[in-house]
Write an enzyme that holds these catalytic residues in place. Structure first.
Site, PDB file in Angstrom:
ATOM      1  N   LYS A 136      -1.297  -9.254 -16.961  1.00 25.21           N
ATOM      2  CA  LYS A 136      -0.166 -10.000 -17.553  1.00 25.21           C
ATOM      3  C   LYS A 136       0.799 -10.481 -16.471  1.00 25.21           C
ATOM      4  CE  LYS A 136       1.143  -6.515 -20.138  1.00 25.21           C
ATOM      5  NZ  LYS A 136       0.163  -5.515 -19.704  1.00 25.21           N
ATOM      6  N   ARG A 192      -3.618  -1.041  -7.565  1.00 26.50           N
ATOM      7  CA  ARG A 192      -2.550  -2.037  -7.464  1.00 26.50           C
ATOM      8  C   ARG A 192      -1.516  -1.670  -6.396  1.00 26.50           C
ATOM      9  NH1 ARG A 192       0.762  -3.694 -12.694  1.00 26.50           N
ATOM     10  NH2 ARG A 192       0.958  -1.430 -12.898  1.00 26.50           N
ATOM     11  N   ARG A 233       3.166   1.747  -7.777  1.00 29.08           N
ATOM     12  CA  ARG A 233       4.036   2.211  -8.861  1.00 29.08           C
ATOM     13  C   ARG A 233       3.716   3.661  -9.197  1.00 29.08           C
ATOM     14  NH1 ARG A 233       4.031  -2.445 -13.392  1.00 29.08           N
ATOM     15  NH2 ARG A 233       3.896  -0.613 -14.737  1.00 29.08           N
ATOM     16  N   ARG A 280      -0.693   5.626 -20.662  1.00 27.79           N
ATOM     17  CA  ARG A 280      -0.266   4.253 -20.969  1.00 27.79           C
ATOM     18  C   ARG A 280      -1.315   3.529 -21.823  1.00 27.79           C
ATOM     19  NH1 ARG A 280       0.646   2.165 -15.166  1.00 27.79           N
ATOM     20  NH2 ARG A 280       1.004   0.140 -16.158  1.00 27.79           N
ATOM     21  N   ARG A 298       6.019  -4.967 -27.925  1.00 33.54           N
ATOM     22  CA  ARG A 298       4.987  -3.964 -27.699  1.00 33.54           C
ATOM     23  C   ARG A 298       4.819  -3.021 -28.896  1.00 33.54           C
ATOM     24  NH1 ARG A 298       4.846  -3.448 -21.658  1.00 33.54           N
ATOM     25  NH2 ARG A 298       3.762  -1.547 -21.125  1.00 33.54           N
TER      26      ARG A 298
HETATM   27  P1  AP5 Z   1      -1.081  -6.850 -13.264  1.00 30.87           P
HETATM   28  O1  AP5 Z   1      -0.974  -8.332 -13.357  1.00 30.87           O
HETATM   29  O2  AP5 Z   1      -0.025  -6.120 -12.532  1.00 30.87           O
HETATM   30  O3  AP5 Z   1      -1.321  -6.212 -14.720  1.00 30.87           O
HETATM   31  P2  AP5 Z   1      -0.338  -6.042 -15.951  1.00 30.87           P
HETATM   32  O4  AP5 Z   1      -1.111  -6.381 -17.181  1.00 30.87           O
HETATM   33  O5  AP5 Z   1       0.928  -6.791 -15.714  1.00 30.87           O
HETATM   34  O6  AP5 Z   1      -0.121  -4.475 -15.889  1.00 30.87           O
HETATM   35  P3  AP5 Z   1       1.213  -3.612 -15.977  1.00 30.87           P
HETATM   36  O7  AP5 Z   1       0.825  -2.241 -15.501  1.00 30.87           O
HETATM   37  O8  AP5 Z   1       2.354  -4.236 -15.271  1.00 30.87           O
HETATM   38  O9  AP5 Z   1       1.443  -3.610 -17.494  1.00 30.87           O
HETATM   39  P4  AP5 Z   1       2.186  -2.593 -18.300  1.00 30.87           P
HETATM   40  O10 AP5 Z   1       2.273  -3.363 -19.549  1.00 30.87           O
HETATM   41  O11 AP5 Z   1       1.613  -1.247 -18.425  1.00 30.87           O
HETATM   42  O12 AP5 Z   1       3.517  -2.300 -17.456  1.00 30.87           O
HETATM   43  P5  AP5 Z   1       5.010  -2.734 -17.663  1.00 30.87           P
HETATM   44  O13 AP5 Z   1       5.594  -2.905 -16.328  1.00 30.87           O
HETATM   45  O14 AP5 Z   1       5.123  -3.810 -18.659  1.00 30.87           O
HETATM   46  O15 AP5 Z   1      -2.516  -6.534 -12.613  1.00 30.87           O
HETATM   47  C1  AP5 Z   1      -2.928  -5.202 -12.355  1.00 30.87           C
HETATM   48  C2  AP5 Z   1      -3.789  -5.182 -11.085  1.00 30.87           C
HETATM   49  O16 AP5 Z   1      -4.985  -5.929 -11.317  1.00 30.87           O
HETATM   50  C3  AP5 Z   1      -3.117  -5.823  -9.859  1.00 30.87           C
HETATM   51  O17 AP5 Z   1      -3.475  -5.089  -8.709  1.00 30.87           O
HETATM   52  C4  AP5 Z   1      -3.724  -7.243  -9.794  1.00 30.87           C
HETATM   53  O18 AP5 Z   1      -3.781  -7.730  -8.469  1.00 30.87           O
HETATM   54  C5  AP5 Z   1      -5.115  -7.010 -10.390  1.00 30.87           C
HETATM   55  N1  AP5 Z   1      -5.598  -8.145 -11.156  1.00 30.87           N
HETATM   56  C6  AP5 Z   1      -4.926  -8.830 -12.128  1.00 30.87           C
HETATM   57  N2  AP5 Z   1      -5.717  -9.783 -12.658  1.00 30.87           N
HETATM   58  C7  AP5 Z   1      -6.921  -9.695 -12.017  1.00 30.87           C
HETATM   59  C8  AP5 Z   1      -8.163 -10.404 -12.126  1.00 30.87           C
HETATM   60  N3  AP5 Z   1      -8.343 -11.392 -13.033  1.00 30.87           N
HETATM   61  N4  AP5 Z   1      -9.187 -10.052 -11.310  1.00 30.87           N
HETATM   62  C9  AP5 Z   1      -9.028  -9.037 -10.414  1.00 30.87           C
HETATM   63  N5  AP5 Z   1      -7.885  -8.334 -10.266  1.00 30.87           N
HETATM   64  C10 AP5 Z   1      -6.841  -8.660 -11.054  1.00 30.87           C
HETATM   65  O19 AP5 Z   1       5.627  -1.419 -18.369  1.00 30.87           O
HETATM   66  C11 AP5 Z   1       5.874  -0.233 -17.655  1.00 30.87           C
HETATM   67  C12 AP5 Z   1       6.590   0.758 -18.567  1.00 30.87           C
HETATM   68  O20 AP5 Z   1       7.860   0.212 -18.977  1.00 30.87           O
HETATM   69  C13 AP5 Z   1       5.882   1.100 -19.881  1.00 30.87           C
HETATM   70  O21 AP5 Z   1       4.930   2.134 -19.725  1.00 30.87           O
HETATM   71  C14 AP5 Z   1       7.070   1.506 -20.769  1.00 30.87           C
HETATM   72  O22 AP5 Z   1       7.498   2.816 -20.479  1.00 30.87           O
HETATM   73  C15 AP5 Z   1       8.164   0.547 -20.328  1.00 30.87           C
HETATM   74  N6  AP5 Z   1       8.187  -0.692 -21.132  1.00 30.87           N
HETATM   75  C16 AP5 Z   1       7.959  -1.960 -20.684  1.00 30.87           C
HETATM   76  N7  AP5 Z   1       8.043  -2.840 -21.687  1.00 30.87           N
HETATM   77  C17 AP5 Z   1       8.325  -2.127 -22.800  1.00 30.87           C
HETATM   78  C18 AP5 Z   1       8.498  -2.487 -24.158  1.00 30.87           C
HETATM   79  N8  AP5 Z   1       8.400  -3.747 -24.590  1.00 30.87           N
HETATM   80  N9  AP5 Z   1       8.781  -1.487 -25.038  1.00 30.87           N
HETATM   81  C19 AP5 Z   1       8.890  -0.201 -24.644  1.00 30.87           C
HETATM   82  N10 AP5 Z   1       8.725   0.204 -23.367  1.00 30.87           N
HETATM   83  C20 AP5 Z   1       8.429  -0.757 -22.445  1.00 30.87           C
END
Ligand code: AP5
Length: 215
Positions: free
Chosen positions: A13, A127, A160, A171, A88
């Site tokens: 994402k 990552r 992270r 997660r 979410r």
């Molecule tokens: P990346 O693009 O970083 O993946 P992502 O889907 O963004 O993963 P996140 O871990 O950031 O998502 P998340 O939803 O768990 O975390 P968030 O920060 O929102 O890619 C991942 C890796 O893959 C990278 O190394 C990249 O280079 C590689 N990659 C990507 N695409 C690729 C491809 N096509 N081919 C090869 N490699 C690729 O949330 C963190 C925490 O915050 C949550 O656990 C929760 O506690 C809180 N939080 C956030 N939002 C909310 C909400 N709405 N409600 C409640 N709590 C929330």
């Protein structure tokens, strides 16, 4: 345009949001990035969210909704926004719809980036990201030119805390329980566009762009 990127942790994402928001001129609003910035600034919200984030569970809906609505109503988001990691839960999705309706707006497209758990784990545990400019890397799939350093600003890359194998497991469990039901919710509203997230970064960007153009 108002766009949501939905998908499990590691779906890509953040990677895709950076590219798509730039290409379409949208403001990129990542709930995770905003929470991490609040944590860095030692705000009350950042302090409240930290424990949930470290454990890989969701921050309470009321905190997230008011934080995200505050960003969505800012003038720079008026011309269009891309939501990454929000909504979410069903309560967040319904809250978002209700508030947008008050402003005479709706979501145009919800892209569901699909990857299986095994690939998500591989991506998250490899990552690395830049704490200064936010650029995302992967030790195997998209390594930096100079090991451990950001290609853009030269900053030392970090991992992270919630990318440890134990927290990643939690997660993913949270995603399946709380977030996956949103796929049916948006499908019913006719805005859901599923995209395979297992291909290379360029391939996934092309698939998302195609769905956005076809809306
Ligand atoms: P990346 O693009 O970083 O993946 P992502 O889907 O963004 O993963 P996140 O871990 O950031 O998502 P998340 O939803 O768990 O975390 P968030 O920060 O929102 O890619 C991942 C890796 O893959 C990278 O190394 C990249 O280079 C590689 N990659 C990507 N695409 C690729 C491809 N096509 N081919 C090869 N490699 C690729 O949330 C963190 C925490 O915050 C949550 O656990 C929760 O506690 C809180 N939080 C956030 N939002 C909310 C909400 N709405 N409600 C409640 N709590 C929330």
């Amino acid at each position: 345009m108002s766009l949501v990127l939905l998908g499990p942790p590691g779906a890509g994402k953040g990677t895709q949001a950076a590219r798509i928001s730039q290409a379409l001129g949208l403001v990129h609003l990542s709930s995770g990035d905003i929470l991490r910035a609040e944590g860095k600034a030692s705000s009350e919200l950042g302090r409240q969210a930290k424990d949930y984030m470290d454990r890989g569970v969701l921050v309470p809906d009321d905190l997230i909704l008011s934080m995200m609505m505050d960003h969505i109503r800012r003038p720079d988001a008026a011309k269009g926004f891309l939501l990454d990691g929000f909504p979410r839960t069903l309560a967040q999705a319904q809250g978002l719809d209700a508030r947008l309706a008050e402003w005479g707006r709706t979501l145009d497209v919800v892209i569901s980036i699909e990857v299986d758990d095994a690939l998500a784990i591989k991506r998250l545990t490899g990552r690395m990201s830049c704490p200064k400019c936010g650029r995302i890397y992967h030790e195997t799939f998209s390594p930096p030119a100079q090991p451990g350093r950001c290609d853009v600003c030269g900053e030392a890359l970090i991992r992270r805390k919630d990318d440890s194998p134990e927290v990643v497991g939690q997660r993913l469990k949270t995603y399946h329980q709380e977030t996956q039901p949103l796929i049916a919710y948006y499908q019913e509203k006719g805005v859901l566009r599923p995209v395979c997230g297992a291909g290379g970064v360029d391939e996934v960007t092309a698939a998302i762009s195609k769905e956005c153009q076809a809306r």
